[in-house]
Design an enzyme around this catalytic site. Structure first.
Site, PDB file in Angstrom:
ATOM      1  N   TYR A 148       0.821  -1.215   0.000  1.00  0.00           N
ATOM      2  CA  TYR A 148       0.000   0.000   0.000  1.00  0.00           C
ATOM      3  C   TYR A 148       0.853   1.263   0.000  1.00  0.00           C
ATOM      4  O   TYR A 148       2.067   1.202   0.171  1.00  0.00           O
ATOM      5  CB  TYR A 148      -0.959  -0.003   1.194  1.00  0.00           C
ATOM      6  CG  TYR A 148      -0.318   0.339   2.530  1.00  0.00           C
ATOM      7  CD1 TYR A 148       0.523  -0.548   3.177  1.00  0.00           C
ATOM      8  CD2 TYR A 148      -0.544   1.580   3.130  1.00  0.00           C
ATOM      9  CE1 TYR A 148       1.109  -0.227   4.393  1.00  0.00           C
ATOM     10  CE2 TYR A 148       0.039   1.909   4.360  1.00  0.00           C
ATOM     11  CZ  TYR A 148       0.862   0.997   4.985  1.00  0.00           C
ATOM     12  OH  TYR A 148       1.452   1.309   6.174  1.00  0.00           O
TER      13      TYR A 148
ATOM     14  N   ARG B 125       7.980   4.033  -4.898  1.00  0.00           N
ATOM     15  CA  ARG B 125       8.067   3.106  -3.758  1.00  0.00           C
ATOM     16  C   ARG B 125       7.045   1.980  -3.900  1.00  0.00           C
ATOM     17  O   ARG B 125       7.330   0.823  -3.562  1.00  0.00           O
ATOM     18  CB  ARG B 125       7.869   3.869  -2.437  1.00  0.00           C
ATOM     19  CG  ARG B 125       8.087   2.966  -1.224  1.00  0.00           C
ATOM     20  CD  ARG B 125       8.047   3.730   0.092  1.00  0.00           C
ATOM     21  NE  ARG B 125       6.758   4.345   0.330  1.00  0.00           N
ATOM     22  CZ  ARG B 125       6.512   5.169   1.345  1.00  0.00           C
ATOM     23  NH1 ARG B 125       7.466   5.473   2.206  1.00  0.00           N
ATOM     24  NH2 ARG B 125       5.310   5.687   1.502  1.00  0.00           N
TER      25      ARG B 125
ATOM     26  N   HIS C 198      -0.838 -20.950   0.445  1.00  0.00           N
ATOM     27  CA  HIS C 198       0.321 -20.074   0.676  1.00  0.00           C
ATOM     28  C   HIS C 198       1.059 -19.784  -0.627  1.00  0.00           C
ATOM     29  O   HIS C 198       1.593 -18.698  -0.824  1.00  0.00           O
ATOM     30  CB  HIS C 198       1.292 -20.712   1.671  1.00  0.00           C
ATOM     31  CG  HIS C 198       0.787 -20.721   3.086  1.00  0.00           C
ATOM     32  ND1 HIS C 198      -0.368 -21.355   3.466  1.00  0.00           N
ATOM     33  CD2 HIS C 198       1.303 -20.168   4.215  1.00  0.00           C
ATOM     34  CE1 HIS C 198      -0.543 -21.194   4.763  1.00  0.00           C
ATOM     35  NE2 HIS C 198       0.448 -20.474   5.239  1.00  0.00           N
TER      36      HIS C 198
ATOM     37  N   LEU D  11      11.182   1.547   6.839  1.00  0.00           N
ATOM     38  CA  LEU D  11      10.508   1.961   5.610  1.00  0.00           C
ATOM     39  C   LEU D  11      11.216   3.217   5.086  1.00  0.00           C
ATOM     40  O   LEU D  11      11.432   4.154   5.857  1.00  0.00           O
ATOM     41  CB  LEU D  11       9.032   2.278   5.889  1.00  0.00           C
ATOM     42  CG  LEU D  11       8.260   2.607   4.616  1.00  0.00           C
ATOM     43  CD1 LEU D  11       7.884   1.327   3.884  1.00  0.00           C
ATOM     44  CD2 LEU D  11       7.018   3.419   4.913  1.00  0.00           C
TER      45      LEU D  11
HETATM   46  N1  PDD Z   1       2.902   5.139   7.392  1.00  0.00           N
HETATM   47  N2  PDD Z   1       7.655   3.925   8.785  1.00  0.00           N
HETATM   48  C1  PDD Z   1       6.498   3.261   8.916  1.00  0.00           C
HETATM   49  C2  PDD Z   1       6.497   1.952   9.594  1.00  0.00           C
HETATM   50  C3  PDD Z   1       5.305   3.835   8.411  1.00  0.00           C
HETATM   51  O1  PDD Z   1       4.148   3.156   8.516  1.00  0.00           O
HETATM   52  C4  PDD Z   1       5.341   5.113   7.802  1.00  0.00           C
HETATM   53  C5  PDD Z   1       4.111   5.787   7.253  1.00  0.00           C
HETATM   54  C6  PDD Z   1       6.580   5.774   7.701  1.00  0.00           C
HETATM   55  C7  PDD Z   1       6.721   7.134   7.054  1.00  0.00           C
HETATM   56  O2  PDD Z   1       6.671   7.042   5.655  1.00  0.00           O
HETATM   57  P1  PDD Z   1       6.141   8.250   4.767  1.00  0.00           P
HETATM   58  O3  PDD Z   1       6.922   9.427   5.154  1.00  0.00           O
HETATM   59  O4  PDD Z   1       6.398   7.801   3.395  1.00  0.00           O
HETATM   60  O5  PDD Z   1       4.672   8.415   5.087  1.00  0.00           O
HETATM   61  C8  PDD Z   1       7.719   5.148   8.201  1.00  0.00           C
HETATM   62  C9  PDD Z   1       1.686   5.590   6.778  1.00  0.00           C
HETATM   63  C10 PDD Z   1       1.427   7.052   6.866  1.00  0.00           C
HETATM   64  C11 PDD Z   1       0.525   4.729   7.230  1.00  0.00           C
HETATM   65  O6  PDD Z   1       0.754   3.536   7.363  1.00  0.00           O
HETATM   66  O7  PDD Z   1      -0.586   5.223   7.411  1.00  0.00           O
END
Ligand code: PDD
Length: 282
Positions: free
Chosen positions: A32, A51, A101, A202
């Protein structure tokens, strides 16, 4: 209610249905993206779509839409839902198949997108900062993939919520990796430390921008993980995400971070971040 996008069509959210045999539902087999939208314009869309492609490649899934198809669809979705500031969510699952699986052959992926009003960051999260707790990073070894399997993240964030904190900072092998739904930073002697882009974190799109803004302001960034002790002794701690921007953490495990107030380096980056947003054209 809003319109959503499902497998090529825009439909009213209440009519959108996915099979119970969808591998996203049965196995959490999907990836996602979450993209902030300011004044009807997607923030750093190119980076998010890149990404998404990397996540799909990593789990051996085909991208159901081309880059231009994603762009056109997202533009229409934002428009249909009234424009302005929104949060666009994209999800691709491996598709509908009898539960197994092993990957099914010849199955179309499920492509889903929705858009909701972007929740404003509460003002006191910035004026006072947020509270965080440290917890063991119980997630898997492929945290660079933006997978929909968020049970560990959800459990950790709930643990924070249960004690009145807003985020859980994750410790793996003695080092800070990131937050349960955010990237994490420590400021030590004027330098910004954040974990390197590897399989433990991430690669956040907000993180990418923060590093650019820091470089433009001649603030040194070290893509180096800090130890749990360095974190506790840090002058500033921050978290960042697409929906929360950059937030100062002023309490860690119930103890004030340095002065207990949002720090000077955070203030500089936040000003630059807000200016960047205002400019548009991202
Ligand atoms: N999550 N690390 C994790 C585990 C995350 O779930 C997110 C963001 C980030 C920050 O990534 P970015 O700057 O690309 O949003 C880092 C989103 C917002 C969510 O799961 O809702």
């Amino acid at each position: 209610m809003n319109d959503v996008f499902l497998n090529g069509d825009f439909i009213a959210a209440e009519h959108a249905k996915v099979s119970v045999f969808d591998r996203g539902f049965l196995l959490g087999d999907g990836v996602y993206e979450v993209i902030p939208v300011y004044a009807s314009q997607c923030f750093r869309l190119e980076s998010h779509l890149n990404r998404l492609q990397r996540s799909l490649d990593a789990v051996r899934m085909t991208n159901p839409l081309s880059g231009s198809q994603w762009r056109t669809m997202i533009e229409q979705l934002i428009e249909r839902n009234g424009g302005g500031d929104q949060s666009v969510y994209l999800q691709v699952t491996r598709g509908v198949a009898p539960r197994d699986h092993v990957f099914p052959e010849g199955v179309e992926p499920t492509a889903f997108a929705m858009s909701n009003p972007l929740q404003a960051v509460p003002e006191d999260y910035k004026s006072k900062g947020i509270a965080a707790i440290t917890v063991p990073d119980i997630r898997w070894q492929n945290c660079h993939i933006k997978a929909i399997t968020l049970l560990p993240n959800s459990l950790l964030k709930q643990q924070a919520q249960d004690v009145g904190a807003q985020e859980a900072l994750l410790i793996r092998d003695g080092y800070l990796t990131e937050g349960s739904a955010s990237n994490a930073y420590a400021v030590i002697d004027g330098k910004i430390y954040t974990a390197p882009k590897d399989e433990k974190v991430l690669p956040g799109i907000t993180r990418e921008l923060i590093l650019e803004l820091a470089a433009s302001a001649n603030i040194t960034v070290k893509e180096q993980a800090v130890t749990e002790q360095q974190l506790r002794d840090a002058d500033e701690i921050w978290v960042s995400s697409s929906t929360k921007e950059v937030l100062p953490v002023t309490t860690l495990d119930g103890v004030a971070v340095s002065s207990g107030k949002p720090g000077e380096v955070w203030k500089k980056i936040d000003v630059l971040y807000q200016q960047y947003k205002q400019q548009g054209g991202f």
